[in-house]
Scaffold this motif. Structure first.
Motif, PDB file in Angstrom:
ATOM      1  N   TYR A 126      48.418  55.039  74.230  1.00  0.00           N
ATOM      2  CA  TYR A 126      49.549  54.320  74.808  1.00  0.00           C
ATOM      3  C   TYR A 126      50.797  55.196  74.841  1.00  0.00           C
ATOM      4  O   TYR A 126      51.659  55.006  75.701  1.00  0.00           O
ATOM      5  CB  TYR A 126      49.791  53.041  74.006  1.00  0.00           C
ATOM      6  CG  TYR A 126      48.599  52.115  74.068  1.00  0.00           C
ATOM      7  CD1 TYR A 126      48.388  51.301  75.165  1.00  0.00           C
ATOM      8  CD2 TYR A 126      47.658  52.104  73.040  1.00  0.00           C
ATOM      9  CE1 TYR A 126      47.282  50.475  75.243  1.00  0.00           C
ATOM     10  CE2 TYR A 126      46.544  51.278  73.107  1.00  0.00           C
ATOM     11  CZ  TYR A 126      46.360  50.475  74.216  1.00  0.00           C
ATOM     12  OH  TYR A 126      45.254  49.665  74.294  1.00  0.00           O
ATOM     13  N   ALA A 144      59.041  49.249  86.118  1.00  0.00           N
ATOM     14  CA  ALA A 144      58.162  48.207  85.576  1.00  0.00           C
ATOM     15  C   ALA A 144      56.952  48.831  84.881  1.00  0.00           C
ATOM     16  O   ALA A 144      56.515  48.355  83.820  1.00  0.00           O
ATOM     17  CB  ALA A 144      57.712  47.281  86.694  1.00  0.00           C
ATOM     18  N   ARG A 145      56.425  49.872  85.453  1.00  0.00           N
ATOM     19  CA  ARG A 145      55.287  50.574  84.830  1.00  0.00           C
ATOM     20  C   ARG A 145      55.699  51.174  83.489  1.00  0.00           C
ATOM     21  O   ARG A 145      54.939  51.111  82.505  1.00  0.00           O
ATOM     22  CB  ARG A 145      54.804  51.661  85.784  1.00  0.00           C
ATOM     23  CG  ARG A 145      53.619  52.456  85.281  1.00  0.00           C
ATOM     24  CD  ARG A 145      53.212  53.478  86.333  1.00  0.00           C
ATOM     25  NE  ARG A 145      52.196  54.395  85.823  1.00  0.00           N
ATOM     26  CZ  ARG A 145      51.712  55.432  86.507  1.00  0.00           C
ATOM     27  NH1 ARG A 145      52.155  55.662  87.757  1.00  0.00           N
ATOM     28  NH2 ARG A 145      50.807  56.224  85.975  1.00  0.00           N
ATOM     29  N   LYS A 165      56.012  48.378  80.898  1.00  0.00           N
ATOM     30  CA  LYS A 165      54.682  47.948  80.433  1.00  0.00           C
ATOM     31  C   LYS A 165      54.125  48.934  79.416  1.00  0.00           C
ATOM     32  O   LYS A 165      53.537  48.546  78.398  1.00  0.00           O
ATOM     33  CB  LYS A 165      53.751  47.834  81.633  1.00  0.00           C
ATOM     34  CG  LYS A 165      52.302  47.486  81.292  1.00  0.00           C
ATOM     35  CD  LYS A 165      52.183  46.111  80.665  1.00  0.00           C
ATOM     36  CE  LYS A 165      50.732  45.638  80.599  1.00  0.00           C
ATOM     37  NZ  LYS A 165      49.836  46.566  79.886  1.00  0.00           N
ATOM     38  N   ALA A 166      54.300  50.219  79.666  1.00  0.00           N
ATOM     39  CA  ALA A 166      53.805  51.231  78.733  1.00  0.00           C
ATOM     40  C   ALA A 166      54.537  51.145  77.396  1.00  0.00           C
ATOM     41  O   ALA A 166      53.930  51.284  76.326  1.00  0.00           O
ATOM     42  CB  ALA A 166      53.958  52.617  79.348  1.00  0.00           C
ATOM     43  N   LEU A 218      55.921  48.437  76.138  1.00  0.00           N
ATOM     44  CA  LEU A 218      55.467  47.206  75.477  1.00  0.00           C
ATOM     45  C   LEU A 218      54.109  47.421  74.814  1.00  0.00           C
ATOM     46  O   LEU A 218      53.900  46.999  73.667  1.00  0.00           O
ATOM     47  CB  LEU A 218      55.391  46.075  76.498  1.00  0.00           C
ATOM     48  CG  LEU A 218      54.887  44.730  75.982  1.00  0.00           C
ATOM     49  CD1 LEU A 218      55.796  44.189  74.889  1.00  0.00           C
ATOM     50  CD2 LEU A 218      54.764  43.728  77.120  1.00  0.00           C
ATOM     51  N   ASP A 219      53.190  48.050  75.509  1.00  0.00           N
ATOM     52  CA  ASP A 219      51.874  48.315  74.923  1.00  0.00           C
ATOM     53  C   ASP A 219      51.987  49.208  73.686  1.00  0.00           C
ATOM     54  O   ASP A 219      51.256  49.005  72.702  1.00  0.00           O
ATOM     55  CB  ASP A 219      50.961  48.975  75.959  1.00  0.00           C
ATOM     56  CG  ASP A 219      50.521  48.000  77.044  1.00  0.00           C
ATOM     57  OD1 ASP A 219      50.652  46.783  76.819  1.00  0.00           O
ATOM     58  OD2 ASP A 219      50.070  48.457  78.107  1.00  0.00           O
ATOM     59  N   ARG A 255      53.097  47.164  70.838  1.00  0.00           N
ATOM     60  CA  ARG A 255      52.052  46.247  70.390  1.00  0.00           C
ATOM     61  C   ARG A 255      50.973  46.918  69.551  1.00  0.00           C
ATOM     62  O   ARG A 255      50.101  46.227  69.019  1.00  0.00           O
ATOM     63  CB  ARG A 255      51.411  45.574  71.608  1.00  0.00           C
ATOM     64  CG  ARG A 255      52.288  44.494  72.236  1.00  0.00           C
ATOM     65  CD  ARG A 255      51.686  43.942  73.508  1.00  0.00           C
ATOM     66  NE  ARG A 255      52.428  42.784  73.985  1.00  0.00           N
ATOM     67  CZ  ARG A 255      52.208  42.168  75.141  1.00  0.00           C
ATOM     68  NH1 ARG A 255      51.239  42.610  75.940  1.00  0.00           N
ATOM     69  NH2 ARG A 255      52.918  41.113  75.495  1.00  0.00           N
TER      70      ARG A 255
END
Length: 362
Positions: A110, A219-220, A223-224, A226-227, A230
Protein backbone atom coordinates in the motif's frame (compact mmCIF):
# COMPACT_ATOMS: atom_id res chain seq x y z
CA UNK A 1 -56.92 -58.05 114.02
CA UNK A 2 -54.51 -60.83 113.30
CA UNK A 3 -57.36 -62.94 112.05
CA UNK A 4 -58.49 -60.59 109.33
CA UNK A 5 -60.20 -61.91 106.21
CA UNK A 6 -57.51 -63.21 103.87
CA UNK A 7 -59.74 -62.66 100.77
CA UNK A 8 -59.70 -58.91 101.30
CA UNK A 9 -55.93 -58.83 101.46
CA UNK A 10 -55.58 -60.91 98.34
CA UNK A 11 -57.91 -58.69 96.32
CA UNK A 12 -56.09 -55.55 97.36
CA UNK A 13 -52.79 -57.18 96.59
CA UNK A 14 -54.04 -58.29 93.18
CA UNK A 15 -55.31 -54.77 92.31
CA UNK A 16 -52.06 -53.21 93.37
CA UNK A 17 -50.17 -55.73 91.32
CA UNK A 18 -52.29 -55.02 88.22
CA UNK A 19 -51.70 -51.28 88.52
CA UNK A 20 -47.97 -51.79 88.46
CA UNK A 21 -47.84 -54.19 85.50
CA UNK A 22 -46.33 -53.18 82.06
CA UNK A 23 -49.65 -53.79 80.34
CA UNK A 24 -51.18 -50.70 81.96
CA UNK A 25 -48.36 -48.41 80.94
CA UNK A 26 -48.55 -49.63 77.31
CA UNK A 27 -52.20 -48.69 77.19
CA UNK A 28 -51.46 -45.11 78.24
CA UNK A 29 -48.67 -44.71 75.70
CA UNK A 30 -50.90 -45.97 72.94
CA UNK A 31 -53.49 -43.40 73.83
CA UNK A 32 -50.88 -40.66 73.75
CA UNK A 33 -49.69 -41.75 70.32
CA UNK A 34 -53.22 -41.68 69.00
CA UNK A 35 -53.68 -38.15 70.31
CA UNK A 36 -50.43 -37.05 68.65
CA UNK A 37 -51.45 -38.59 65.35
CA UNK A 38 -54.76 -36.82 65.52
CA UNK A 39 -53.08 -33.49 66.23
CA UNK A 40 -50.64 -34.02 63.37
CA UNK A 41 -53.42 -34.98 61.01
CA UNK A 42 -55.14 -31.71 61.84
CA UNK A 43 -52.05 -29.49 61.90
CA UNK A 44 -50.31 -30.76 58.75
CA UNK A 45 -53.02 -29.64 56.30
CA UNK A 46 -53.20 -26.31 58.12
CA UNK A 47 -49.45 -25.85 57.91
CA UNK A 48 -49.46 -26.76 54.19
CA UNK A 49 -52.27 -24.32 53.52
CA UNK A 50 -50.46 -21.65 55.52
CA UNK A 51 -47.25 -22.27 53.54
CA UNK A 52 -49.09 -22.07 50.24
CA UNK A 53 -50.76 -18.88 51.36
CA UNK A 54 -47.48 -17.34 52.49
CA UNK A 55 -45.81 -18.29 49.19
CA UNK A 56 -48.69 -16.86 47.18
CA UNK A 57 -48.61 -13.63 49.18
CA UNK A 58 -44.84 -13.40 48.73
CA UNK A 59 -45.30 -13.55 44.96
CA UNK A 60 -47.73 -10.66 44.86
CA UNK A 61 -46.21 -7.51 43.39
CA UNK A 62 -43.29 -9.44 41.87
CA UNK A 63 -42.49 -10.97 38.50
CA UNK A 64 -39.45 -13.20 38.17
CA UNK A 65 -37.73 -15.42 35.63
CA UNK A 66 -34.55 -17.46 35.46
CA UNK A 67 -34.42 -17.22 31.65
CA UNK A 68 -32.05 -14.28 31.83
CA UNK A 69 -28.44 -13.72 30.89
CA UNK A 70 -25.68 -11.14 31.27
CA UNK A 71 -25.10 -9.19 28.07
CA UNK A 72 -22.19 -7.00 27.08
CA UNK A 73 -21.86 -4.98 23.88
CA UNK A 74 -19.18 -6.45 21.65
CA UNK A 75 -17.59 -5.39 18.37
CA UNK A 76 -16.28 -7.77 15.75
CA UNK A 77 -12.96 -6.45 14.43
CA UNK A 78 -12.45 -7.10 10.72
CA UNK A 79 -9.79 -5.99 8.28
CA UNK A 80 -10.90 -3.41 5.72
CA UNK A 81 -8.09 -4.37 3.36
CA UNK A 82 -6.44 -7.65 2.40
CA UNK A 83 -2.92 -8.61 3.33
CA UNK A 84 -0.74 -10.74 5.62
CA UNK A 85 -0.55 -9.81 9.31
CA UNK A 86 2.88 -8.36 10.04
CA UNK A 87 2.56 -7.53 13.77
CA UNK A 88 0.24 -8.49 16.63
CA UNK A 89 -0.02 -6.27 19.71
CA UNK A 90 -2.67 -8.07 21.81
CA UNK A 91 -3.65 -11.58 22.84
CA UNK A 92 -6.70 -13.38 24.23
CA UNK A 93 -8.04 -11.78 27.41
CA UNK A 94 -6.07 -8.51 27.17
CA UNK A 95 -7.72 -5.29 28.31
CA UNK A 96 -7.54 -2.52 25.70
CA UNK A 97 -8.64 1.09 25.51
CA UNK A 98 -10.22 2.86 22.57
CA UNK A 99 -7.49 3.73 20.07
CA UNK A 100 -4.98 1.09 21.22
CA UNK A 101 -3.28 -0.79 18.33
CA UNK A 102 -4.47 -4.38 17.85
CA UNK A 103 -2.53 -5.66 14.84
CA UNK A 104 -0.90 -4.40 11.66
CA UNK A 105 -1.14 -5.65 8.08
CA UNK A 106 1.97 -5.54 5.88
CA UNK A 107 1.95 -1.92 4.64
CA UNK A 108 4.58 -2.23 1.88
CA UNK A 109 2.17 -2.92 -1.05
CA UNK A 110 0.00 0.00 0.00
CA UNK A 111 3.00 2.30 0.40
CA UNK A 112 4.00 1.48 -3.20
CA UNK A 113 0.43 2.16 -4.34
CA UNK A 114 0.60 5.58 -2.67
CA UNK A 115 3.82 6.42 -4.52
CA UNK A 116 2.19 5.38 -7.80
CA UNK A 117 -0.79 7.62 -7.02
CA UNK A 118 1.55 10.56 -6.32
CA UNK A 119 3.24 10.00 -9.69
CA UNK A 120 -0.12 9.89 -11.46
CA UNK A 121 -1.12 13.17 -9.81
CA UNK A 122 2.15 14.83 -10.88
CA UNK A 123 1.62 13.61 -14.45
CA UNK A 124 -1.91 14.99 -14.52
CA UNK A 125 -0.72 18.36 -13.26
CA UNK A 126 2.01 18.45 -15.91
CA UNK A 127 -0.48 17.59 -18.65
CA UNK A 128 -2.77 20.40 -17.59
CA UNK A 129 0.13 22.85 -17.63
CA UNK A 130 1.09 21.71 -21.12
CA UNK A 131 -2.47 22.02 -22.36
CA UNK A 132 -2.72 25.54 -20.99
CA UNK A 133 0.22 26.62 -23.16
CA UNK A 134 -0.87 24.73 -26.30
CA UNK A 135 -0.80 26.79 -29.53
CA UNK A 136 -4.22 25.49 -30.50
CA UNK A 137 -5.62 27.12 -27.38
CA UNK A 138 -3.96 30.49 -28.10
CA UNK A 139 -5.88 31.05 -31.37
CA UNK A 140 -2.86 31.90 -33.53
CA UNK A 141 -3.78 29.24 -36.08
CA UNK A 142 -7.23 30.73 -36.36
CA UNK A 143 -5.83 34.17 -37.06
CA UNK A 144 -3.46 32.81 -39.67
CA UNK A 145 -6.28 30.89 -41.31
CA UNK A 146 -8.39 34.02 -41.54
CA UNK A 147 -5.53 35.92 -43.18
CA UNK A 148 -5.10 33.08 -45.65
CA UNK A 149 -8.79 33.31 -46.50
CA UNK A 150 -8.57 37.04 -47.09
CA UNK A 151 -5.51 36.64 -49.34
CA UNK A 152 -7.06 33.74 -51.29
CA UNK A 153 -10.32 35.62 -51.69
CA UNK A 154 -8.48 38.70 -53.09
CA UNK A 155 -6.52 36.56 -55.54
CA UNK A 156 -9.67 34.76 -56.59
CA UNK A 157 -11.44 38.04 -57.26
CA UNK A 158 -8.56 39.20 -59.52
CA UNK A 159 -8.56 35.92 -61.40
CA UNK A 160 -12.31 36.14 -61.81
CA UNK A 161 -12.04 39.65 -63.31
CA UNK A 162 -9.35 38.49 -65.72
CA UNK A 163 -11.37 35.40 -66.60
CA UNK A 164 -14.34 37.52 -67.50
CA UNK A 165 -12.11 39.61 -69.83
CA UNK A 166 -10.42 36.56 -71.28
CA UNK A 167 -6.93 37.40 -70.00
CA UNK A 168 -6.39 34.30 -67.83
CA UNK A 169 -6.59 30.60 -68.18
CA UNK A 170 -9.20 28.27 -66.77
CA UNK A 171 -6.53 26.52 -64.71
CA UNK A 172 -5.47 29.71 -62.91
CA UNK A 173 -9.09 30.63 -62.28
CA UNK A 174 -9.86 27.21 -60.74
CA UNK A 175 -6.66 27.27 -58.68
CA UNK A 176 -7.63 30.63 -57.14
CA UNK A 177 -11.09 29.38 -56.31
CA UNK A 178 -9.64 26.20 -54.78
CA UNK A 179 -7.26 28.24 -52.62
CA UNK A 180 -10.23 30.09 -51.11
CA UNK A 181 -11.93 26.81 -50.26
CA UNK A 182 -8.75 25.40 -48.71
CA UNK A 183 -8.27 28.51 -46.55
CA UNK A 184 -11.82 28.21 -45.22
CA UNK A 185 -11.30 24.53 -44.35
CA UNK A 186 -8.07 25.44 -42.56
CA UNK A 187 -10.00 27.96 -40.46
CA UNK A 188 -12.57 25.32 -39.49
CA UNK A 189 -9.79 22.88 -38.51
CA UNK A 190 -8.06 25.53 -36.37
CA UNK A 191 -11.33 26.36 -34.61
CA UNK A 192 -11.97 22.63 -33.95
CA UNK A 193 -8.49 22.21 -32.46
CA UNK A 194 -9.08 25.21 -30.21
CA UNK A 195 -12.41 23.78 -29.00
CA UNK A 196 -10.75 20.42 -28.28
CA UNK A 197 -7.97 22.10 -26.28
CA UNK A 198 -10.52 24.05 -24.27
CA UNK A 199 -12.46 20.84 -23.60
CA UNK A 200 -9.36 19.18 -22.20
CA UNK A 201 -9.01 22.05 -19.74
CA UNK A 202 -12.70 22.28 -18.94
CA UNK A 203 -14.01 21.81 -15.37
CA UNK A 204 -16.98 19.51 -14.82
CA UNK A 205 -19.98 20.30 -12.64
CA UNK A 206 -19.18 17.36 -10.33
CA UNK A 207 -15.75 18.83 -9.48
CA UNK A 208 -16.01 22.62 -9.83
CA UNK A 209 -12.73 24.51 -9.79
CA UNK A 210 -10.63 21.42 -10.62
CA UNK A 211 -9.54 19.75 -13.80
CA UNK A 212 -11.07 16.25 -14.15
CA UNK A 213 -7.68 14.61 -14.67
CA UNK A 214 -6.25 16.23 -11.57
CA UNK A 215 -9.39 15.43 -9.59
CA UNK A 216 -9.16 11.74 -10.59
CA UNK A 217 -5.49 11.61 -9.63
CA UNK A 218 -6.21 13.25 -6.26
CA UNK A 219 -9.00 10.75 -5.57
CA UNK A 220 -6.63 7.90 -6.41
CA UNK A 221 -4.06 9.33 -4.01
CA UNK A 222 -6.65 9.72 -1.24
CA UNK A 223 -7.67 6.07 -1.70
CA UNK A 224 -4.05 4.95 -1.46
CA UNK A 225 -3.54 7.01 1.70
CA UNK A 226 -6.70 5.54 3.25
CA UNK A 227 -5.61 1.98 2.47
CA UNK A 228 -2.19 2.67 4.00
CA UNK A 229 -3.82 3.97 7.21
CA UNK A 230 -6.05 0.90 7.32
CA UNK A 231 -3.02 -1.37 7.61
CA UNK A 232 -2.94 -0.39 11.30
CA UNK A 233 -6.06 -1.67 13.11
CA UNK A 234 -6.97 -0.03 16.43
CA UNK A 235 -9.61 -0.73 19.08
CA UNK A 236 -12.88 1.17 18.48
CA UNK A 237 -13.86 0.89 22.17
CA UNK A 238 -12.47 -0.10 25.53
CA UNK A 239 -12.94 -3.70 26.58
CA UNK A 240 -11.50 -7.19 26.67
CA UNK A 241 -10.04 -9.06 23.69
CA UNK A 242 -11.80 -12.32 22.84
CA UNK A 243 -11.91 -14.84 19.97
CA UNK A 244 -8.38 -13.95 18.88
CA UNK A 245 -7.45 -17.41 17.53
CA UNK A 246 -6.89 -16.06 13.98
CA UNK A 247 -4.63 -13.27 15.19
CA UNK A 248 -1.27 -14.78 14.18
CA UNK A 249 1.69 -13.26 12.38
CA UNK A 250 1.59 -14.39 8.76
CA UNK A 251 -2.15 -15.10 8.80
CA UNK A 252 -3.88 -13.61 5.77
CA UNK A 253 -6.38 -10.95 6.78
CA UNK A 254 -9.33 -10.86 4.41
CA UNK A 255 -11.81 -8.05 4.01
CA UNK A 256 -14.87 -8.74 6.14
CA UNK A 257 -13.39 -11.77 7.94
CA UNK A 258 -13.62 -11.30 11.77
CA UNK A 259 -10.18 -11.47 13.36
CA UNK A 260 -11.19 -10.92 17.01
CA UNK A 261 -13.92 -9.58 19.28
CA UNK A 262 -13.77 -6.75 21.80
CA UNK A 263 -16.27 -7.14 24.63
CA UNK A 264 -17.10 -3.80 26.22
CA UNK A 265 -16.93 -3.87 30.01
CA UNK A 266 -18.76 -0.59 30.55
CA UNK A 267 -21.96 -1.66 28.81
CA UNK A 268 -22.99 -4.64 30.95
CA UNK A 269 -26.72 -5.28 31.22
CA UNK A 270 -29.16 -8.16 31.63
CA UNK A 271 -31.53 -9.50 29.01
CA UNK A 272 -34.43 -11.33 30.64
CA UNK A 273 -36.91 -13.33 28.55
CA UNK A 274 -40.28 -13.01 30.27
CA UNK A 275 -43.37 -14.92 29.28
CA UNK A 276 -45.89 -12.84 27.40
CA UNK A 277 -48.37 -13.54 30.22
CA UNK A 278 -46.05 -11.66 32.62
CA UNK A 279 -45.88 -8.43 30.65
CA UNK A 280 -49.12 -6.96 31.96
CA UNK A 281 -47.46 -5.54 35.07
CA UNK A 282 -44.02 -4.77 33.64
CA UNK A 283 -43.07 -1.15 32.99
CA UNK A 284 -39.76 0.65 32.38
CA UNK A 285 -38.23 2.05 35.53
CA UNK A 286 -39.36 -0.69 37.92
CA UNK A 287 -36.68 -1.90 40.40
CA UNK A 288 -35.11 -5.30 39.88
CA UNK A 289 -33.12 -7.70 42.08
CA UNK A 290 -30.55 -9.71 40.13
CA UNK A 291 -29.11 -13.00 41.38
CA UNK A 292 -26.23 -14.86 39.73
CA UNK A 293 -25.93 -18.61 39.33
CA UNK A 294 -22.14 -18.34 39.23
CA UNK A 295 -21.94 -16.34 42.47
CA UNK A 296 -24.36 -17.67 45.10
CA UNK A 297 -25.26 -14.96 47.56
CA UNK A 298 -24.42 -12.10 45.19
CA UNK A 299 -27.39 -9.88 44.48
CA UNK A 300 -27.32 -6.60 42.58
CA UNK A 301 -29.87 -3.86 42.09
CA UNK A 302 -31.15 -2.83 38.70
CA UNK A 303 -34.13 -1.41 36.88
CA UNK A 304 -36.16 -2.16 33.76
CA UNK A 305 -34.92 -0.14 30.80
CA UNK A 306 -37.15 -1.30 27.96
CA UNK A 307 -39.46 -4.06 26.81
CA UNK A 308 -38.68 -5.69 23.49
CA UNK A 309 -40.59 -4.78 20.35
CA UNK A 310 -41.10 -8.42 19.38
CA UNK A 311 -40.87 -11.96 20.68
CA UNK A 312 -37.75 -14.03 20.34
CA UNK A 313 -39.30 -16.25 17.69
CA UNK A 314 -40.35 -13.23 15.62
CA UNK A 315 -36.75 -12.06 15.20
CA UNK A 316 -35.24 -15.51 14.79
CA UNK A 317 -33.46 -16.49 11.56
CA UNK A 318 -36.32 -18.85 10.70
CA UNK A 319 -39.56 -17.44 12.18
CA UNK A 320 -42.19 -20.00 13.10
CA UNK A 321 -44.93 -20.58 10.52
CA UNK A 322 -48.14 -21.45 12.35
CA UNK A 323 -50.33 -21.96 9.28
CA UNK A 324 -50.41 -25.72 9.67
CA UNK A 325 -53.01 -28.28 10.66
CA UNK A 326 -51.16 -29.48 13.77
CA UNK A 327 -50.58 -26.03 15.24
CA UNK A 328 -50.03 -25.92 19.02
CA UNK A 329 -50.18 -22.66 20.93
CA UNK A 330 -46.93 -21.92 22.75
CA UNK A 331 -46.39 -19.15 25.28
CA UNK A 332 -43.93 -16.73 23.71
CA UNK A 333 -40.99 -15.03 25.39
CA UNK A 334 -40.30 -11.30 25.11
CA UNK A 335 -36.82 -9.89 25.82
CA UNK A 336 -36.67 -7.22 28.52
CA UNK A 337 -33.53 -5.12 28.96
CA UNK A 338 -32.47 -4.52 32.55
CA UNK A 339 -29.75 -2.08 33.58
CA UNK A 340 -27.42 -2.90 36.48
CA UNK A 341 -27.40 0.05 38.89
CA UNK A 342 -24.39 -0.84 41.06
CA UNK A 343 -20.86 -2.09 40.59
CA UNK A 344 -20.35 -5.81 41.02
CA UNK A 345 -17.65 -7.06 43.39
CA UNK A 346 -17.21 -10.05 41.08
CA UNK A 347 -16.39 -10.03 37.39
CA UNK A 348 -19.46 -10.23 35.17
CA UNK A 349 -19.04 -12.34 32.04
CA UNK A 350 -21.21 -12.14 28.97
CA UNK A 351 -23.61 -15.08 28.80
CA UNK A 352 -23.79 -15.77 32.55
CA UNK A 353 -27.13 -17.11 33.77
CA UNK A 354 -29.01 -14.90 36.23
CA UNK A 355 -32.38 -14.81 37.95
CA UNK A 356 -34.25 -11.52 38.03
CA UNK A 357 -37.16 -10.41 40.18
CA UNK A 358 -39.05 -7.26 39.21
CA UNK A 359 -41.00 -5.46 41.92
CA UNK A 360 -44.05 -4.43 39.94
CA UNK A 361 -45.75 -2.84 42.93
CA UNK A 362 -43.16 -0.05 42.87
Amino acid sequence: MAEADPRIDESETTAATEKGTPEGSDTKQEKRRKRKKLVLMILMPLLILAGIGWYWLSLQGKVSTDNAYVKQDSVSITAEITGPIAEVFVKEGDQVKAGDPLFRIDPEPYRIALEDANAALAEAQANVTALASDADLSGTDISAAREDIAFAQSRFERQQALWERGFTTKADYDAARHSVQQARESLKAAQARQSEARARLAQGAAAPGRNPRIAAAEARKAKAELDLRRTSITAPLSGQVAQAARLQVGQMALTGLPMLEIVGQESTYVEANFKETQLDELQPGQPVRIGFDAYPGLELKGHVVSIGAGTGSEFSVLPAQNASGNWVKVTQRVPVRIAIDEDSPRKLIAGQSVEVTVRTED
